[in-house]
Structures are given as structure tokens and as C-alpha cells.
Design a protein around this motif. Structure first.
Motif, PDB file in Angstrom:
ATOM      1  N   THR A 189       0.820  -1.212   0.000  1.00 35.87           N
ATOM      2  CA  THR A 189       0.000   0.000   0.000  1.00 35.87           C
ATOM      3  C   THR A 189       0.852   1.259   0.000  1.00 35.87           C
ATOM      4  OG1 THR A 189      -1.732  -1.196   1.194  1.00 35.87           O
ATOM      5  CG2 THR A 189      -1.856   1.199   1.221  1.00 35.87           C
ATOM      6  N   GLU A 190       1.871   1.301   0.836  1.00 34.98           N
ATOM      7  CA  GLU A 190       2.718   2.494   0.947  1.00 34.98           C
ATOM      8  C   GLU A 190       3.413   2.806  -0.379  1.00 34.98           C
ATOM      9  OE1 GLU A 190       6.741   3.894   3.289  1.00 34.98           O
ATOM     10  OE2 GLU A 190       5.434   2.440   4.273  1.00 34.98           O
ATOM     11  N   THR A 191       3.969   1.789  -1.018  1.00 33.98           N
ATOM     12  CA  THR A 191       4.655   1.994  -2.297  1.00 33.98           C
ATOM     13  C   THR A 191       3.676   2.464  -3.361  1.00 33.98           C
ATOM     14  OG1 THR A 191       6.306   0.312  -1.767  1.00 33.98           O
ATOM     15  CG2 THR A 191       6.011   0.843  -4.105  1.00 33.98           C
ATOM     16  N   PHE A 192       2.519   1.830  -3.433  1.00 32.04           N
ATOM     17  CA  PHE A 192       1.519   2.192  -4.432  1.00 32.04           C
ATOM     18  C   PHE A 192       1.068   3.640  -4.244  1.00 32.04           C
ATOM     19  CE2 PHE A 192      -2.858   2.203  -6.114  1.00 32.04           C
ATOM     20  CZ  PHE A 192      -2.576   1.896  -7.430  1.00 32.04           C
ATOM     21  N   GLN A 193       0.810   4.032  -3.006  1.00 35.73           N
ATOM     22  CA  GLN A 193       0.380   5.405  -2.744  1.00 35.73           C
ATOM     23  C   GLN A 193       1.482   6.401  -3.091  1.00 35.73           C
ATOM     24  OE1 GLN A 193      -1.094   4.980   1.321  1.00 35.73           O
ATOM     25  NE2 GLN A 193      -3.188   5.052   0.570  1.00 35.73           N
ATOM     26  N   SER A 194       2.721   6.056  -2.810  1.00 37.05           N
ATOM     27  CA  SER A 194       3.840   6.940  -3.144  1.00 37.05           C
ATOM     28  C   SER A 194       3.962   7.131  -4.655  1.00 37.05           C
ATOM     29  CB  SER A 194       5.153   6.383  -2.594  1.00 37.05           C
ATOM     30  OG  SER A 194       5.155   6.417  -1.191  1.00 37.05           O
ATOM     31  N   ILE A 195       3.722   6.067  -5.418  1.00 36.07           N
ATOM     32  CA  ILE A 195       3.752   6.170  -6.879  1.00 36.07           C
ATOM     33  C   ILE A 195       2.621   7.082  -7.362  1.00 36.07           C
ATOM     34  CG2 ILE A 195       3.384   4.893  -9.037  1.00 36.07           C
ATOM     35  CD1 ILE A 195       4.880   2.522  -7.678  1.00 36.07           C
ATOM     36  N   GLY A 251       3.182  10.720  -6.806  1.00 34.84           N
ATOM     37  CA  GLY A 251       4.316  11.288  -7.512  1.00 34.84           C
ATOM     38  C   GLY A 251       5.586  11.381  -6.688  1.00 34.84           C
ATOM     39  N   ASP A 252       5.571  10.788  -5.491  1.00 35.83           N
ATOM     40  CA  ASP A 252       6.741  10.817  -4.611  1.00 35.83           C
ATOM     41  C   ASP A 252       7.748   9.722  -4.951  1.00 35.83           C
ATOM     42  OD1 ASP A 252       5.620  12.942  -3.220  1.00 35.83           O
ATOM     43  OD2 ASP A 252       4.622  11.625  -1.773  1.00 35.83           O
ATOM     44  N   LEU A 253       7.304   8.702  -5.681  1.00 34.68           N
ATOM     45  CA  LEU A 253       8.169   7.584  -6.038  1.00 34.68           C
ATOM     46  C   LEU A 253       7.974   7.259  -7.512  1.00 34.68           C
ATOM     47  CD1 LEU A 253      10.121   5.295  -5.172  1.00 34.68           C
ATOM     48  CD2 LEU A 253       8.103   3.951  -4.530  1.00 34.68           C
TER      49      LEU A 253
END
Length: 96
Positions: A57-63, A66-68
């Protein structure tokens, strides 16, 4: 459907616009659900796809925020890709 998936579908609709996607892609958000992106747009579903991208979830939300960068997420092992790498790259460009 989880709140994370509902919010992600809305965010992806805004990013992708009305143009749809030339292929079938599935985002699997671990412990939350799946999102399909294809020529018809974006929706919560778990259908067969040409490419499947899986992240927590954290990675997906960061993508999405636009943060990742999706490529950086893949290279660091935070995002796994199964299937058509060309479609994954097209999708990554659309999300950036």
C-alpha cells in the motif's frame, strides 16, 4: 472494496484521463485488492491482464502521489512486474 482501492481508482482515473490504455494492466495492492486499467478505463477488478504490477500500500500510494518513480520502485524491489514489460513502461510513463 477497501478505501485504499476506491481512492486509488479515483486517482488513476484522474491521471489516465479518458483515453484508456492500449492493453490490459492490473495493479495488485497487497492486502487491499486489485485495479484494472484497459481501453475502457480504470476500475476495481481482478481480471486477467497483459501485465500485473504488485506493490504494498505504501509503495503504491507513493507512486500515485508522484513521490516515487515507478521505475525506481521496480529497480529497488518495491514493485514487482509480471508480464509485458513494454506495457509496464507505458503505464509508468502515464503515471509520472
Amino acid at each position: 472494496m477497501s478505501d485504499v482501492i476506491t481512492a486509488a481508482v479515483d486517482a488513476l482515473k484522474n491521471k489516465m484521463g479518458d483515453s484508456g490504455f492500449a492493453g490490459t494492466a492490473k495493479f495488485v495492492v497487497e492486502d487491499e485488492g486489485s485495479i484494472m486499467i484497459d481501453g475502457d478505463g480504470v476500475r476495481a477488478a481482478d481480471d486477467a491482464a497483459d501485465v500485473t504490477l504488485t506493490a504494498d500500500t505504501e509503495t503504491f500510494q507513493s507512486i500515485l502521489e508522484g513521490d516515487l518513480d515507478p521505475t525506481a520502485a521496480f529497480m529497488s524491489g518495491k514493485l514487482s512486474i509480471d508480464g509485458d514489460m513494454g506495457l509496464a513502461m507505458q503505464l509508468g510513463s502515464a503515471l509520472s
